[in-house]
Write a protein that holds these residues in place. Structure first.
Motif: not given
Length: 94
Positions: A41, A30, A35
């Motif tokens: 995702l 992460a 993203w």
């Protein structure tokens, strides 16, 4: 992404040794991710689920644990809201 609330994950890993590896791997990924959309995702995590208000649910450790985060794609921020066992997750009202 900037991950806010990492202390929630660290505390949980102290209590649940079986999830240390998978949760640490998620956290590292992460932090290095970029993203930009929910589809980013979904492309990476096939089992990811989405709730209202940009909440995302990840299955961690073979679906024995659940991680709920809020993602602000435009700002590049992931806010850890909750982590727990799958059974605990099922008892919550999301």
């Amino acid at each position: 992404m900037q991950v806010v609330g990492q202390n929630v994950l660290v505390d949980y890993m102290k209590r649940h040794a079986d999830v240390r590896g998978p949760l640490s791997a998620w956290l590292a990924e992460a932090k290095s991710a970029r993203w930009q959309t929910p589809q980013d995702l979904k492309d990476r995590y096939r089992s990811v689920d989405f709730l209202a208000d940009n909440r995302v649910i990840f299955n961690i450790g073979g679906n024995r644990h659940r991680l709920v985060v809020k993602v602000r794609f435009a700002n590049g921020v992931v806010l850890v809201e909750w982590v727990g066992t799958h059974a605990e997750y099922d008892k919550k009202k999301w």
